[in-house]
Scaffold this motif. Sequence first.
Motif, PDB file in Angstrom:
ATOM      1  N   GLU A 109       2.878  11.127   1.168  1.00  0.00           N
ATOM      2  CA  GLU A 109       3.521  10.592   0.001  1.00  0.00           C
ATOM      3  C   GLU A 109       3.887   9.209  -0.423  1.00  0.00           C
ATOM      4  OE1 GLU A 109       7.233  13.238  -0.524  1.00  0.00           O
ATOM      5  OE2 GLU A 109       5.907  15.016  -0.040  1.00  0.00           O
ATOM      6  N   HIS A 110       4.189   8.280   0.943  1.00  0.00           N
ATOM      7  CA  HIS A 110       4.486   7.160   0.571  1.00  0.00           C
ATOM      8  C   HIS A 110       3.275   6.328   1.330  1.00  0.00           C
ATOM      9  CE1 HIS A 110       8.772   8.733   0.545  1.00  0.00           C
ATOM     10  NE2 HIS A 110       8.767   8.005  -0.055  1.00  0.00           N
ATOM     11  N   GLN A 111       2.218   6.801   0.890  1.00  0.00           N
ATOM     12  CA  GLN A 111       0.995   6.052   1.621  1.00  0.00           C
ATOM     13  C   GLN A 111       0.809   4.821   0.833  1.00  0.00           C
ATOM     14  OE1 GLN A 111      -3.363   7.324   0.413  1.00  0.00           O
ATOM     15  NE2 GLN A 111      -3.385   7.679   2.755  1.00  0.00           N
ATOM     16  N   PRO A 112       0.485   3.456   1.595  1.00  0.00           N
ATOM     17  CA  PRO A 112       0.417   2.192   0.977  1.00  0.00           C
ATOM     18  C   PRO A 112      -1.326   2.189   0.465  1.00  0.00           C
ATOM     19  CG  PRO A 112       0.405   2.102   3.244  1.00  0.00           C
ATOM     20  CD  PRO A 112       0.470   3.638   2.987  1.00  0.00           C
ATOM     21  N   GLU A 113      -1.527   1.373  -0.251  1.00  0.00           N
ATOM     22  CA  GLU A 113      -3.018   0.837  -0.501  1.00  0.00           C
ATOM     23  C   GLU A 113      -3.547   0.589   0.681  1.00  0.00           C
ATOM     24  OE1 GLU A 113      -4.820  -0.243  -3.512  1.00  0.00           O
ATOM     25  OE2 GLU A 113      -3.456   0.725  -4.875  1.00  0.00           O
ATOM     26  N   GLU A 114      -4.857   0.819   0.802  1.00  0.00           N
ATOM     27  CA  GLU A 114      -5.466   0.604   2.152  1.00  0.00           C
ATOM     28  C   GLU A 114      -5.441  -1.024   2.512  1.00  0.00           C
ATOM     29  OE1 GLU A 114      -9.612   2.401   1.373  1.00  0.00           O
ATOM     30  OE2 GLU A 114      -9.389   3.210   3.112  1.00  0.00           O
ATOM     31  N   SER A 115      -5.391  -1.754   1.494  1.00  0.00           N
ATOM     32  CA  SER A 115      -5.518  -3.233   1.757  1.00  0.00           C
ATOM     33  C   SER A 115      -4.056  -3.752   1.952  1.00  0.00           C
ATOM     34  CB  SER A 115      -6.028  -4.395   0.616  1.00  0.00           C
ATOM     35  OG  SER A 115      -5.443  -3.437  -0.512  1.00  0.00           O
ATOM     36  N   GLY A 116      -2.898  -2.868   1.887  1.00  0.00           N
ATOM     37  CA  GLY A 116      -1.566  -3.132   2.087  1.00  0.00           C
ATOM     38  C   GLY A 116      -0.968  -3.516   0.832  1.00  0.00           C
ATOM     39  N   PRO A 117       0.328  -3.855   0.660  1.00  0.00           N
ATOM     40  CA  PRO A 117       1.224  -4.206   1.785  1.00  0.00           C
ATOM     41  C   PRO A 117       1.588  -2.838   2.510  1.00  0.00           C
ATOM     42  CG  PRO A 117       2.394  -4.391  -0.258  1.00  0.00           C
ATOM     43  CD  PRO A 117       0.888  -4.382  -0.793  1.00  0.00           C
ATOM     44  N   TYR A 118       1.840  -2.807   3.691  1.00  0.00           N
ATOM     45  CA  TYR A 118       1.803  -1.522   4.448  1.00  0.00           C
ATOM     46  C   TYR A 118       3.457  -1.478   4.597  1.00  0.00           C
ATOM     47  CZ  TYR A 118      -2.733  -2.142   5.638  1.00  0.00           C
ATOM     48  OH  TYR A 118      -4.180  -2.253   5.881  1.00  0.00           O
ATOM     49  N   LEU A 119       3.860  -0.255   4.725  1.00  0.00           N
ATOM     50  CA  LEU A 119       5.206   0.029   5.111  1.00  0.00           C
ATOM     51  C   LEU A 119       5.700  -0.805   6.567  1.00  0.00           C
ATOM     52  CD1 LEU A 119       4.442   2.457   3.186  1.00  0.00           C
ATOM     53  CD2 LEU A 119       6.002   3.912   4.664  1.00  0.00           C
ATOM     54  N   SER A 120       7.012  -1.376   6.343  1.00  0.00           N
ATOM     55  CA  SER A 120       7.589  -1.998   7.431  1.00  0.00           C
ATOM     56  C   SER A 120       8.070  -0.974   8.571  1.00  0.00           C
ATOM     57  CB  SER A 120       8.621  -2.851   6.864  1.00  0.00           C
ATOM     58  OG  SER A 120       9.629  -1.967   6.575  1.00  0.00           O
ATOM     59  N   ASP A 121       8.399  -1.402   9.522  1.00  0.00           N
ATOM     60  CA  ASP A 121       9.103  -0.585  10.693  1.00  0.00           C
ATOM     61  C   ASP A 121      10.400   0.028  10.230  1.00  0.00           C
ATOM     62  OD1 ASP A 121       7.202  -0.853  12.427  1.00  0.00           O
ATOM     63  OD2 ASP A 121       8.098  -2.469  13.556  1.00  0.00           O
ATOM     64  N   ASP A 122      11.006  -0.810   9.365  1.00  0.00           N
ATOM     65  CA  ASP A 122      12.309  -0.250   8.638  1.00  0.00           C
ATOM     66  C   ASP A 122      11.974   1.024   7.802  1.00  0.00           C
ATOM     67  OD1 ASP A 122      14.261  -1.848   9.911  1.00  0.00           O
ATOM     68  OD2 ASP A 122      14.164  -3.277   8.442  1.00  0.00           O
ATOM     69  N   GLU A 123      11.186   0.696   6.781  1.00  0.00           N
ATOM     70  CA  GLU A 123      10.629   1.945   6.122  1.00  0.00           C
ATOM     71  C   GLU A 123      10.282   3.176   6.809  1.00  0.00           C
ATOM     72  OE1 GLU A 123       9.087  -0.055   1.977  1.00  0.00           O
ATOM     73  OE2 GLU A 123       8.031  -0.802   3.966  1.00  0.00           O
ATOM     74  N   LEU A 124       9.502   2.827   8.131  1.00  0.00           N
ATOM     75  CA  LEU A 124       9.039   4.115   8.935  1.00  0.00           C
ATOM     76  C   LEU A 124      10.046   4.486   9.448  1.00  0.00           C
ATOM     77  CD1 LEU A 124       5.691   2.666  10.583  1.00  0.00           C
ATOM     78  CD2 LEU A 124       6.028   4.117   8.704  1.00  0.00           C
ATOM     79  N   VAL A 125      11.146   3.817   9.987  1.00  0.00           N
ATOM     80  CA  VAL A 125      12.530   4.419  10.269  1.00  0.00           C
ATOM     81  C   VAL A 125      13.172   5.243   9.550  1.00  0.00           C
ATOM     82  CG1 VAL A 125      14.666   3.933  11.419  1.00  0.00           C
ATOM     83  CG2 VAL A 125      12.610   2.616  12.170  1.00  0.00           C
ATOM     84  N   ASP A 126      13.243   4.618   7.983  1.00  0.00           N
ATOM     85  CA  ASP A 126      13.954   5.521   7.210  1.00  0.00           C
ATOM     86  C   ASP A 126      13.154   6.790   6.830  1.00  0.00           C
ATOM     87  OD1 ASP A 126      15.755   3.474   6.761  1.00  0.00           O
ATOM     88  OD2 ASP A 126      14.698   2.713   4.933  1.00  0.00           O
TER      89      ASP A 126
END
Lengths: 157, 243
Positions: free
Chosen positions: B158-175
């Motif tokens: 559901e929160h997939q970023p664009e292939e080219s980024g910007p990607y989810l940060s570690d904080d967002e992954l933790v969330d």
Amino acid sequence: VTAWVGVLLRLVVGSVWVVAGALKLPEPAQSVAAVRAFQLLPSGIVPTVGQLLPVIEVVVGLMLVLGLLTRAAAAASVLLLVAFIVGIASVWARGINIDCGCFGGGGANPDAASEYPWEIARDALLLAASTYLVWRPSTRLSLDSLLFRRTPLPEGS
Amino acid sequence: MSKKNRADDRTTRAAAAIEEQRRQERQRRNRMVGGVVAAILVVVLLGWLLTRSLDTSADVDAPAVGSEHGVTIGPDDAPNTVIIYEDFLCPFCAELEEQTRDDLDRLAEAGKVQVEYRPFELLGDLGDYSARSAGAFSIVLDLAGLEAAKSMHDLLFEHQPEESGPYLSDDELVDLAVESGATESDVRGPIESQDGAGWVAAATSSAGDAGVSSTPTIVLNGEVIQDGRTVEDLADNLIDELD
């Protein structure tokens, strides 16, 4: 000069096909995936198209470079290019972002929308050159002129 | 017979001879064109046989459902099994997810199918997100269990970023991990130090060994299914097979 225009076009269009096909030839699975990514053909024929396309590209390219059955090869080139332009225009219109896989590769590509116009322009130029060769297939330095030359007949004897 | 008649005769015969020669010439030319066309067709056919034999896209020999490289839903005694190889960065995977998730959840709940989602790193060339996201998924799987892992899987798509980024940060992954039901103090350290990397490498080499070369690859009862012009068709056909 016009006699050499055809030779030049044959070599340019022909080598583009040979390169495009040869890059895809060793990886048919990728070519099949690239065809599938267009989401245009029924899935039953996608593998066949993906497997055949690189072969046909190399063969058509070689025929053009060598000048063998030039008119037929140029006609095949026209058909392929029309199909590619339709395919790219169609994914562009549907908002699908993919690498066209024209020279190998394929699959999703986020920057695709900015590349589609160039890809179509490139194919349109190749299409124009191929159309010229359908119209004027007899060129210098061709196998056609060697193989199918009419033997001069004794005239008015 | 007059002199003139004899002359006419000669002309006629000469014309006939030339005509015959022309006919033979045309025949020779047609035969040559035919021969060249036949030779070209043979070359195309041989080339096709070659590319057909090189095409491995349908040769996937996937390990059975319930492996350590994925999250499984549905009962063991379900009549159908589905394995979906996917990459959290792959747009077609996200589209397939969107089209099939609710139906697969429902069918698994009803005992009609057992589904295993197997994330791995396919798109490593594009950056580190493919590995980081799969790693975060594995950490949730390891520390918070199957249910949390399934929900982490859903949230990552559901929160997939664009292939080219910007990607989810570690904080967002933790969330997302916390939203899935993991405890923040458990997962923050492992996610930040990318403890999932080993799991991702193993999952990726397992997918490679199985012959998976693109995503999404769907294996229905042991066979790759690719029926459908669009991702939507493919999703519909898959659900129809199961329902």
